[in-house]
Write an enzyme that holds these catalytic residues in place. Structure first.
Site, PDB file in Angstrom:
ATOM      1  N   HIS A  18      33.285  30.075  51.114  1.00 21.13           N
ATOM      2  CA  HIS A  18      34.703  30.137  50.771  1.00 21.13           C
ATOM      3  C   HIS A  18      35.350  31.338  51.468  1.00 21.13           C
ATOM      4  CE1 HIS A  18      38.322  29.742  48.415  1.00 21.13           C
ATOM      5  NE2 HIS A  18      38.189  30.963  47.941  1.00 21.13           N
ATOM      6  N   LYS A  70      44.595  41.887  41.297  1.00 22.29           N
ATOM      7  CA  LYS A  70      44.595  40.531  40.739  1.00 22.29           C
ATOM      8  C   LYS A  70      45.034  40.559  39.278  1.00 22.29           C
ATOM      9  CE  LYS A  70      42.578  36.209  39.748  1.00 22.29           C
ATOM     10  NZ  LYS A  70      41.641  35.165  40.038  1.00 22.29           N
ATOM     11  N   HIS A  98      44.846  30.579  51.565  1.00 22.44           N
ATOM     12  CA  HIS A  98      44.006  29.556  50.935  1.00 22.44           C
ATOM     13  C   HIS A  98      44.410  28.137  51.267  1.00 22.44           C
ATOM     14  CE1 HIS A  98      42.154  32.881  48.954  1.00 22.44           C
ATOM     15  NE2 HIS A  98      41.394  32.121  48.211  1.00 22.44           N
ATOM     16  N   ASN A 123      47.193  32.782  46.564  1.00 25.84           N
ATOM     17  CA  ASN A 123      46.756  31.711  47.476  1.00 25.84           C
ATOM     18  C   ASN A 123      46.972  32.066  48.939  1.00 25.84           C
ATOM     19  OD1 ASN A 123      45.989  30.006  45.353  1.00 25.84           O
ATOM     20  ND2 ASN A 123      48.116  29.394  45.051  1.00 25.84           N
ATOM     21  N   HIS A 146      41.304  26.288  52.355  1.00 23.37           N
ATOM     22  CA  HIS A 146      40.817  25.079  51.670  1.00 23.37           C
ATOM     23  C   HIS A 146      40.736  23.910  52.636  1.00 23.37           C
ATOM     24  CE1 HIS A 146      42.129  26.682  47.461  1.00 23.37           C
ATOM     25  NE2 HIS A 146      40.900  27.025  47.758  1.00 23.37           N
ATOM     26  N   ARG A 149      51.760  34.434  40.643  1.00 23.66           N
ATOM     27  CA  ARG A 149      50.320  34.182  40.760  1.00 23.66           C
ATOM     28  C   ARG A 149      49.994  33.369  42.012  1.00 23.66           C
ATOM     29  NH1 ARG A 149      45.741  32.936  36.110  1.00 23.66           N
ATOM     30  NH2 ARG A 149      44.017  32.847  37.580  1.00 23.66           N
ATOM     31  N   GLU A 177      38.277  38.196  49.828  1.00 20.66           N
ATOM     32  CA  GLU A 177      39.254  38.265  48.725  1.00 20.66           C
ATOM     33  C   GLU A 177      39.741  39.704  48.535  1.00 20.66           C
ATOM     34  OE1 GLU A 177      40.393  35.540  47.645  1.00 20.66           O
ATOM     35  OE2 GLU A 177      38.805  34.038  47.903  1.00 20.66           O
ATOM     36  N   GLU A 203      50.604  30.579  36.654  1.00 21.16           N
ATOM     37  CA  GLU A 203      50.939  30.282  38.047  1.00 21.16           C
ATOM     38  C   GLU A 203      52.278  29.559  38.194  1.00 21.16           C
ATOM     39  OE1 GLU A 203      47.443  29.391  40.351  1.00 21.16           O
ATOM     40  OE2 GLU A 203      48.637  28.463  41.912  1.00 21.16           O
ATOM     41  N   LYS A 205      41.033  31.250  34.846  1.00 20.28           N
ATOM     42  CA  LYS A 205      40.866  29.881  35.357  1.00 20.28           C
ATOM     43  C   LYS A 205      39.397  29.497  35.230  1.00 20.28           C
ATOM     44  CE  LYS A 205      44.615  29.463  38.732  1.00 20.28           C
ATOM     45  NZ  LYS A 205      44.928  29.255  40.152  1.00 20.28           N
ATOM     46  N   ARG A 257      36.794  23.989  20.211  1.00 18.27           N
ATOM     47  CA  ARG A 257      38.187  24.284  20.613  1.00 18.27           C
ATOM     48  C   ARG A 257      38.379  25.713  21.093  1.00 18.27           C
ATOM     49  NH1 ARG A 257      39.581  21.252  15.894  1.00 18.27           N
ATOM     50  NH2 ARG A 257      40.086  19.121  16.487  1.00 18.27           N
TER      51      ARG A 257
HETATM   52  N1  LIG Z   1      38.218  30.982  38.486  1.00 17.08           N
HETATM   53  C1  LIG Z   1      38.791  31.526  39.536  1.00 17.08           C
HETATM   54  O1  LIG Z   1      39.880  32.108  39.471  1.00 17.08           O
HETATM   55  C2  LIG Z   1      38.071  31.485  40.853  1.00 17.08           C
HETATM   56  C3  LIG Z   1      38.498  32.285  41.918  1.00 17.08           C
HETATM   57  C4  LIG Z   1      37.769  32.278  43.093  1.00 17.08           C
HETATM   58  C5  LIG Z   1      36.650  31.481  43.203  1.00 17.08           C
HETATM   59  N2  LIG Z   1      36.258  30.699  42.154  1.00 17.08           N
HETATM   60  C6  LIG Z   1      35.070  29.849  42.239  1.00 17.08           C
HETATM   61  O2  LIG Z   1      33.954  30.727  42.423  1.00 17.08           O
HETATM   62  C7  LIG Z   1      32.944  30.009  43.119  1.00 17.08           C
HETATM   63  C8  LIG Z   1      32.426  30.876  44.237  1.00 17.08           C
HETATM   64  O3  LIG Z   1      31.966  32.086  43.682  1.00 17.08           O
HETATM   65  P1  LIG Z   1      30.669  32.815  44.224  1.00 17.08           P
HETATM   66  O4  LIG Z   1      30.782  33.041  45.689  1.00 17.08           O
HETATM   67  O5  LIG Z   1      30.424  33.951  43.334  1.00 17.08           O
HETATM   68  O6  LIG Z   1      29.571  31.669  44.098  1.00 17.08           O
HETATM   69  P2  LIG Z   1      28.198  31.520  43.313  1.00 17.08           P
HETATM   70  O7  LIG Z   1      28.398  31.743  41.875  1.00 17.08           O
HETATM   71  O8  LIG Z   1      27.617  30.230  43.733  1.00 17.08           O
HETATM   72  O9  LIG Z   1      27.309  32.703  43.904  1.00 17.08           O
HETATM   73  C9  LIG Z   1      26.904  32.672  45.257  1.00 17.08           C
HETATM   74  C10 LIG Z   1      25.379  32.744  45.352  1.00 17.08           C
HETATM   75  O10 LIG Z   1      24.956  34.063  45.051  1.00 17.08           O
HETATM   76  C11 LIG Z   1      23.921  34.041  44.061  1.00 17.08           C
HETATM   77  N3  LIG Z   1      24.052  35.305  43.343  1.00 17.08           N
HETATM   78  C12 LIG Z   1      24.991  35.619  42.412  1.00 17.08           C
HETATM   79  N4  LIG Z   1      24.887  36.908  42.080  1.00 17.08           N
HETATM   80  C13 LIG Z   1      23.846  37.414  42.803  1.00 17.08           C
HETATM   81  C14 LIG Z   1      23.271  38.702  42.907  1.00 17.08           C
HETATM   82  N5  LIG Z   1      23.766  39.740  42.241  1.00 17.08           N
HETATM   83  N6  LIG Z   1      22.221  38.863  43.742  1.00 17.08           N
HETATM   84  C15 LIG Z   1      21.755  37.812  44.474  1.00 17.08           C
HETATM   85  N7  LIG Z   1      22.270  36.587  44.438  1.00 17.08           N
HETATM   86  C16 LIG Z   1      23.321  36.393  43.603  1.00 17.08           C
HETATM   87  C17 LIG Z   1      24.154  32.805  43.288  1.00 17.08           C
HETATM   88  O11 LIG Z   1      22.965  32.363  42.678  1.00 17.08           O
HETATM   89  C18 LIG Z   1      24.633  31.844  44.367  1.00 17.08           C
HETATM   90  O12 LIG Z   1      23.538  31.273  45.020  1.00 17.08           O
HETATM   91  C19 LIG Z   1      33.564  28.697  43.594  1.00 17.08           C
HETATM   92  O13 LIG Z   1      33.123  27.652  42.770  1.00 17.08           O
HETATM   93  C20 LIG Z   1      35.044  28.929  43.421  1.00 17.08           C
HETATM   94  O14 LIG Z   1      35.758  27.736  43.164  1.00 17.08           O
HETATM   95  C21 LIG Z   1      36.943  30.702  40.986  1.00 17.08           C
END
Ligand SMILES: NC(=O)c1ccc[n+]([C@@H]2O[C@H](COP(=O)([O-])OP(=O)(O)OC[C@H]3O[C@@H](n4cnc5c(N)ncnc54)[C@H](O)[C@@H]3O)[C@@H](O)[C@H]2O)c1
Length: 361
Positions: free
Chosen positions: A249, A211, A232, A229, A236, A225, A169, A221, A127, A105
């Protein structure tokens, strides 16, 4: 907290995270690059880390991977004091955070983000979640991290495409805020993309603070918040219509920010802005900042009809129709609904134009 990975153990200590067992979740790419220094830092603080490695990439955000983390963690004999540490990008953070939210939990959660997206965006705000066949991020929970520990030097190994994508971002946060972030981005753009340690941490810190302030004002949100978006709803739709993975993204968000700026022009003047007319001066200046992200052109086979259909299934849709975040001016966002469909189509048409026709404005 910003600091070197080598001090992560101390940072956990100062954040009040209990000593003893630590569950570390990372991905296969990050494990090769940054796991050893993190483990050394945790051990130096007297902690006993256990590591779970998921494959790199979006596919790890699945119920199957979540269940595997549950099985692994429960098999270790954890208790409510056991923290979960996510080392990696947004994928690892979202997945490990949802595991932390659901195990017993709710376990204490620590983010050690290693991508720009994670450092300025996903690690902050609580999130967490995984994807479902019906759409991205449809299963999840709000679960705030007890600590977000950022070492900007982990970005040294990030591929250029991910670095630039993450900066979408950062630019978005700059457009939402009246802070000096946009000016700093304009002044230091090349140094930032060159990962210059003299300017990068300060900009990341400013971007994540924007942020954090928004989330602190509206955690669930219900109001401001939603400003996060910006771009986005368009972005999206591009990701969905083009097929996930065709664009990053950040690339989709960069195109989406441009569409949002055009729509902002229509909303501000109360009439549809022509796709080929120059943007008003303040939005044109914002657009030039977005263009530094070098967003790819929308492929002609991605029709506006397909994009409109993809928008219609966005989960941010409400009873009044599509909601958009627009800017009254850079730094002054608001949410509008009931926007005429023709204005949205004009915004798509604006993004489709060859760049030379509207960047000189
Ligand atoms: N929770 C939230 O508020 C929120 C906000 C924005 C995005 N997201 C989510 O985040 C994800 C995208 O994030 P992301 O772009 O970080 O993706 P990711 O975690 O897939 O990382 C992108 C790539 O970079 C690699 N990587 C990570 N750190 C590295 C480093 N220091 N050196 C070399 N390679 C590295 C990873 O292995 C991966 O292949 C999506 O799933 C999206 O939905 C969540």
């Amino acid at each position: 907290v910003f600091g070197p990975l080598a001090s992560a153990g101390t940072a956990l200590h100062e954040a009040g995270v209990a000593a003893g067992t630590v569950l570390v979740v990372t991905d296969s790419t990050v494990a090769d690059l940054w796991l050893d220094p993190l483990l050394a830092a945790l051990r130096a603080d007297g902690r006993v880390p256990h590591v779970h490695i998921v494959p790199a990439g979006e596919s790890a955000k699945s119920m199957a991977r979540l269940a595997a983390i549950h099985d692994w963690a429960l098999g270790l004999g954890i208790d409510r004091q056991t923290p979960v540490v996510a080392l990696g990008g947004g994928v690892v953070g979202d997945l490990a955070g949802f595991a932390a939210a659901t195990l017993l939990r709710g376990l204490l959660f620590v983010q050690v983000p290693t991508t720009v997206i994670a450092q300025v965006d996903s690690a902050v705000g609580g999130k967490t979640g995984v994807n479902h066949a019906a759409g991205k991020n449809l299963l999840g929970a709000f679960h705030q991290p007890a600590l977000v520990y950022v070492d900007p030097s982990t970005l040294d190994t990030l591929p250029d495409r991910d670095l630039r994508s993450g900066f979408a971002e950062v630019v978005k946060h700059a457009l939402l805020s009246s802070s000096t972030l946009a000016e700093r981005l304009r002044a230091d753009w090349d140094a930032l993309l060159g990962r210059d340690a003299a300017v990068l941490p300060g900009v990341l810190c400013d971007a994540v603070a924007i942020k954090a302030d928004i989330v602190a004002a509206d955690e669930r949100e219900a109001g401001v918040r939603a400003f996060l978006n910006l771009g986005h709803t368009f972005g999206h739709a591009i990701e969905r219509a083009a097929g996930y993975g065709a664009y990053t993204h950040g690339e989709a968000v960069a195109m989406g920010l441009r569409a949002a700026l055009h729509l902002s022009g229509s909303v501000r003047q109360g009439a549809e802005a022509a796709p080929d007319a120059p943007l008003p001066a303040d939005f044109a200046e914002a657009d030039r900042l977005v263009l530094r992200l070098a967003p790819p052109p929308l492929p002609p086979d991605l029709t506006t009809d397909a994009l409109m259909t993809a928008m219609g299934t966005d989960k941010k849709r409400t009873a009044e129709g599509l909601r958009f975040v627009v800017l009254d001016a850079p730094g002054a966002p608001r949410v509008v609904s009931g926007v005429p469909e023709t204005w949205v189509r004009a915004a798509w048409a604006f993004v489709r134009q060859p760049l030379a026709e509207h960047t000189s404005a």
